[in-house]
Design a protein around this motif. Structure first.
Motif, PDB file in Angstrom:
ATOM      1  N   LYS A   4       0.397  -1.270   0.138  1.00 56.38           N
ATOM      2  CA  LYS A   4       0.266  -0.445  -0.561  1.00 56.38           C
ATOM      3  C   LYS A   4       1.217   1.189  -0.236  1.00 56.38           C
ATOM      4  O   LYS A   4       1.379   1.325   0.609  1.00 56.38           O
ATOM      5  N   ASN A   8     -11.263   9.308   3.321  1.00 58.59           N
ATOM      6  CA  ASN A   8     -10.820   8.209   5.032  1.00 58.59           C
ATOM      7  C   ASN A   8      -9.501   7.523   3.968  1.00 58.59           C
ATOM      8  O   ASN A   8      -9.371   7.280   2.791  1.00 58.59           O
ATOM      9  N   GLY A   9      -8.484   7.308   4.621  1.00 59.10           N
ATOM     10  CA  GLY A   9      -7.630   6.165   3.952  1.00 59.10           C
ATOM     11  C   GLY A   9      -6.433   6.901   3.434  1.00 59.10           C
ATOM     12  O   GLY A   9      -5.519   6.897   2.099  1.00 59.10           O
ATOM     13  N   ALA A  10      -6.729   8.217   2.370  1.00 66.31           N
ATOM     14  CA  ALA A  10      -5.923   9.075   1.723  1.00 66.31           C
ATOM     15  C   ALA A  10      -4.686   9.718   2.126  1.00 66.31           C
ATOM     16  O   ALA A  10      -3.656   9.977   1.818  1.00 66.31           O
ATOM     17  N   GLY A  11      -3.906   9.296   4.120  1.00 67.22           N
ATOM     18  CA  GLY A  11      -2.657   9.513   3.633  1.00 67.22           C
ATOM     19  C   GLY A  11      -2.462  10.091   5.018  1.00 67.22           C
ATOM     20  O   GLY A  11      -1.547  10.435   5.164  1.00 67.22           O
ATOM     21  N   LYS A  12      -3.437  11.331   5.610  1.00 72.25           N
ATOM     22  CA  LYS A  12      -3.712  12.166   6.363  1.00 72.25           C
ATOM     23  C   LYS A  12      -2.964  11.571   7.931  1.00 72.25           C
ATOM     24  O   LYS A  12      -1.270  11.993   8.089  1.00 72.25           O
ATOM     25  N   SER A  13      -3.081  10.580   8.475  1.00 77.70           N
ATOM     26  CA  SER A  13      -2.354  10.293   9.393  1.00 77.70           C
ATOM     27  C   SER A  13      -0.630   9.518   9.399  1.00 77.70           C
ATOM     28  O   SER A  13      -0.727   9.925  10.235  1.00 77.70           O
ATOM     29  N   THR A  14      -0.834   9.289   8.333  1.00 75.88           N
ATOM     30  CA  THR A  14       0.360   8.695   7.806  1.00 75.88           C
ATOM     31  C   THR A  14       1.324   9.497   7.980  1.00 75.88           C
ATOM     32  O   THR A  14       2.230   9.672   8.655  1.00 75.88           O
ATOM     33  N   HIS A  64     -11.759  16.202  10.098  1.00 78.23           N
ATOM     34  CA  HIS A  64     -13.079  15.921   9.060  1.00 78.23           C
ATOM     35  C   HIS A  64     -14.443  16.358   8.764  1.00 78.23           C
ATOM     36  O   HIS A  64     -15.081  16.179   7.532  1.00 78.23           O
TER      37      HIS A  64
END
Ligand code: ATP
Ligand code: MG
Length: 265
Positions: free
Chosen positions: A19, A41-47, A207
């Protein structure tokens, strides 16, 4: 100042689970800048935030904080530069330790000395003053274990803790998402107050399109591991939530309902 050079984050490379969570991110964040970060969701923000805190090391690329290369500096050492507040009020603090013990740990963050060094009468007064400022009646409860407090009370303490240490960079990952609307709005007020007071450099994931435009001075939008929009200055001032969502839909150029975004909250 934070410089991200060509940051790539690949989970499980070379396997069927591969991923690419961040793809060639280039970003300069000036000292004192307050950036809001949005995306599905899952866009990479937290990463992205985890790469900045050192919780994750990027697969490729370089991170400089104040011109110092911290790409592979572990999180406990990076705590000198960066502090964070998580979405879950239970994260980031010890439930069995008292309020003052948790706050003392925050003061000692990034230093070698132990807990007792920060439980001096001077520090207790400092903790009491900080707690009194949030008006939740916590200043008289220094000896209460953190686990006995409500989510909102704990999130207020997490915020105060995040600014007790030496770090000038604060990352907030949906830190009000688990709270009721009233508590969420008082925590957001406290957030703004502390950021202004301490002149922090901030990245805040939310969000809520409303919060994203209302707070801070620059908004980044993520999609599929990339920064697809970067608004600041007059261009940002002219935007409202509906327009932002419309631009995002055009940008990603697909049937998109925007369901995960909250427009007016
Ligand atoms: N530790 C991990 N191992 C494997 N894949 C991961 C890991 N962390 C994140 N990912 C994947 O990386 C992508 C980006 O995740 P990330 O958590 O950054 O999204 P996000 O933008 O914060 O989403 P959300 O709004 O849901 O919090 C997702 O596809 C996710 O499944
Ligand atoms: Mg996230």
């Amino acid at each position: 100042m934070i410089h991200l050079h060509n940051i790539n984050m690949v989970f499980y490379p070379g396997t069927v689970l591969e991923k690419k969570a961040l793809k060639n991110i280039n970003l300069t964040i000036e000292k004192g800048e307050f950036i809001t970060v949005i995306g599905g969701n899952g866009a990479g923000k937290s990463t992205l935030l985890r790469v900045i805190t050192g919780d994750l090391f990027p697969t490729r690329g370089k991170i400089l904080i104040n011109n110092q290369d911290v790409t592979t500096t572990p999180p406990e050492k990076r705590a000198r530069f960066v502090s964070q507040v998580f979405q879950d009020p239970r994260a980031g603090a010890c439930p069995n330790l008292t309020i003052e013990e948790n706050m003392a740990l925050a003061v000692m963050r990034g230093k070698k000395r132990g807990l007792r060094m920060a439980l001096t009468p001077f520090h207790r007064r400092q903790f009491q003053e900080a707690l009194a400022s949030v008006k939740l009646g916590l200043e008289g409860r220094l000896g209460t274990p953190l686990g006995m407090l409500s989510g909102g009370q704990r999130q207020a303490i997490s915020l105060l803790m995040s600014v007790l240490g030496p770090s000038e960079i604060l990352v907030l990952d949906e830190h009000t998402a688990a709270l009721d609307p009233k508590t969420s709005s008082s925590i957001l007020k406290l957030t703004e107050q502390l950021i202004t007071e301490k002149k922090l450099t901030v990245l805040m994931v939310t969000h809520s399109m409303h919060q994203a435009l209302l707070m801070g001075s620059r908004t980044l939008m993520f999609n599929e591991g990339k920064i697809v929009l970067d608004f600041q200055g007059n261009e940002r001032k002219k935007l409202n939530e509906e327009e932002l969502l419309k631009i995002f839909k055009q940008k990603i150029n697909e049937e998109y309902t925007g369901d995960e975004f909250i427009l007016n909250n």
